[in-house]
Design a protein around this motif. Structure first.
Motif, PDB file in Angstrom:
ATOM      1  N   ASN A   7     -14.573  -3.097  -3.415  1.00  0.00           N
ATOM      2  CA  ASN A   7     -13.985  -3.070  -4.844  1.00  0.00           C
ATOM      3  C   ASN A   7     -13.067  -1.991  -4.751  1.00  0.00           C
ATOM      4  O   ASN A   7     -13.580  -1.014  -4.413  1.00  0.00           O
ATOM      5  N   ARG A   8     -11.897  -2.001  -5.346  1.00  0.00           N
ATOM      6  CA  ARG A   8     -11.094  -0.970  -5.455  1.00  0.00           C
ATOM      7  C   ARG A   8     -11.649  -0.016  -6.656  1.00  0.00           C
ATOM      8  O   ARG A   8     -11.846  -0.492  -7.670  1.00  0.00           O
ATOM      9  N   LEU A   9     -11.309   1.224  -6.250  1.00  0.00           N
ATOM     10  CA  LEU A   9     -11.916   2.387  -6.991  1.00  0.00           C
ATOM     11  C   LEU A   9     -11.165   2.431  -8.475  1.00  0.00           C
ATOM     12  O   LEU A   9     -11.832   2.686  -9.268  1.00  0.00           O
ATOM     13  N   THR A  10      -9.746   2.479  -8.377  1.00  0.00           N
ATOM     14  CA  THR A  10      -9.027   2.710  -9.494  1.00  0.00           C
ATOM     15  C   THR A  10      -9.204   1.656 -10.600  1.00  0.00           C
ATOM     16  O   THR A  10      -9.142   1.890 -11.939  1.00  0.00           O
ATOM     17  N   ASP A  11      -9.525   0.233 -10.428  1.00  0.00           N
ATOM     18  CA  ASP A  11      -9.680  -0.591 -11.114  1.00  0.00           C
ATOM     19  C   ASP A  11     -10.800  -1.747 -11.067  1.00  0.00           C
ATOM     20  O   ASP A  11     -11.004  -2.594 -12.034  1.00  0.00           O
ATOM     21  N   GLY A  12     -11.777  -1.447 -10.106  1.00  0.00           N
ATOM     22  CA  GLY A  12     -12.884  -2.439  -9.858  1.00  0.00           C
ATOM     23  C   GLY A  12     -12.356  -3.861  -9.080  1.00  0.00           C
ATOM     24  O   GLY A  12     -13.060  -4.577  -9.044  1.00  0.00           O
ATOM     25  N   GLU A  13     -10.974  -3.940  -9.092  1.00  0.00           N
ATOM     26  CA  GLU A  13     -10.720  -5.250  -8.376  1.00  0.00           C
ATOM     27  C   GLU A  13     -11.177  -5.614  -7.137  1.00  0.00           C
ATOM     28  O   GLU A  13     -11.435  -4.582  -6.088  1.00  0.00           O
ATOM     29  N   VAL A  14     -11.592  -6.614  -6.833  1.00  0.00           N
ATOM     30  CA  VAL A  14     -12.231  -7.090  -5.560  1.00  0.00           C
ATOM     31  C   VAL A  14     -10.963  -7.351  -4.472  1.00  0.00           C
ATOM     32  O   VAL A  14      -9.830  -7.684  -4.854  1.00  0.00           O
ATOM     33  N   VAL A  15     -11.305  -6.449  -3.369  1.00  0.00           N
ATOM     34  CA  VAL A  15     -10.126  -6.491  -2.350  1.00  0.00           C
ATOM     35  C   VAL A  15     -10.566  -7.137  -1.277  1.00  0.00           C
ATOM     36  O   VAL A  15     -11.858  -7.031  -0.957  1.00  0.00           O
ATOM     37  N   PHE A  16      -9.561  -7.302  -0.067  1.00  0.00           N
ATOM     38  CA  PHE A  16     -10.165  -7.716   1.242  1.00  0.00           C
ATOM     39  C   PHE A  16      -9.119  -7.187   2.160  1.00  0.00           C
ATOM     40  O   PHE A  16      -8.125  -6.725   1.834  1.00  0.00           O
ATOM     41  N   TRP A  17      -9.751  -6.797   3.269  1.00  0.00           N
ATOM     42  CA  TRP A  17      -8.993  -6.103   4.325  1.00  0.00           C
ATOM     43  C   TRP A  17      -8.077  -6.921   5.103  1.00  0.00           C
ATOM     44  O   TRP A  17      -8.354  -8.004   5.360  1.00  0.00           O
ATOM     45  N   ARG A  18      -6.845  -6.556   5.168  1.00  0.00           N
ATOM     46  CA  ARG A  18      -5.728  -6.939   6.112  1.00  0.00           C
ATOM     47  C   ARG A  18      -4.821  -6.087   6.818  1.00  0.00           C
ATOM     48  O   ARG A  18      -4.087  -5.356   6.226  1.00  0.00           O
ATOM     49  N   GLN A  19      -5.037  -5.934   7.888  1.00  0.00           N
ATOM     50  CA  GLN A  19      -4.278  -5.243   9.008  1.00  0.00           C
ATOM     51  C   GLN A  19      -4.141  -3.811   8.450  1.00  0.00           C
ATOM     52  O   GLN A  19      -2.990  -3.180   8.323  1.00  0.00           O
TER      53      GLN A  19
END
Length: 119
Positions: A7-19
């Protein structure tokens, strides 16, 4: 197969790793074979970004409609956005969203189980 999520710290958005970067769409995520050390290396790198994301971990994937989707129901919900069908990433539609919606699997991925056990 596996993918790295957090989860991105600034807004809680679920994120995924890419390169080496975080992206918001599961369909854009890097996929790692189960025995690929690159997945664990990416997870280690992500854990060194405490000001960017919270609790990165690898999730198990299952093939769905010719594409990959998170194995666990929890992770599919995280990838789609809220369960309200009129909101979230699922409103974008497309093949990747259909694969996420129709995937079947376990209640938990091993990555999340391992994360829970560490605490």
């Amino acid at each position: 197969m596996k993918a790295l999520t957090a989860n991105r710290l600034t807004d809680g958005e679920v994120v995924f790793w890419r390169q080496g970067q975080w992206v918001e769409r599961f369909a854009e995520a890097d996929l790692f074979a189960d025995d690929d050390p690159a997945g664990e290396a990416a997870e280690g790198h992500a854990k060194n970004q405490p000001k960017v994301v919270v609790e990165p971990y690898l999730i198990d994937l299952v093939e769905s409609e010719g594409l990959w989707a998170p194995l666990s129901y929890r992770e599919r919900i995280r990838a789609l956005g809220p369960t309200n069908l009129n909101h979230g990433k699922q409103t974008e539609g497309g093949a990747a969203i259909a694969a996420l919606k129709h995937a079947h699997g376990a209640s938990r991925s091993t990555g999340r189980v391992d994360l829970i056990k560490r605490k």
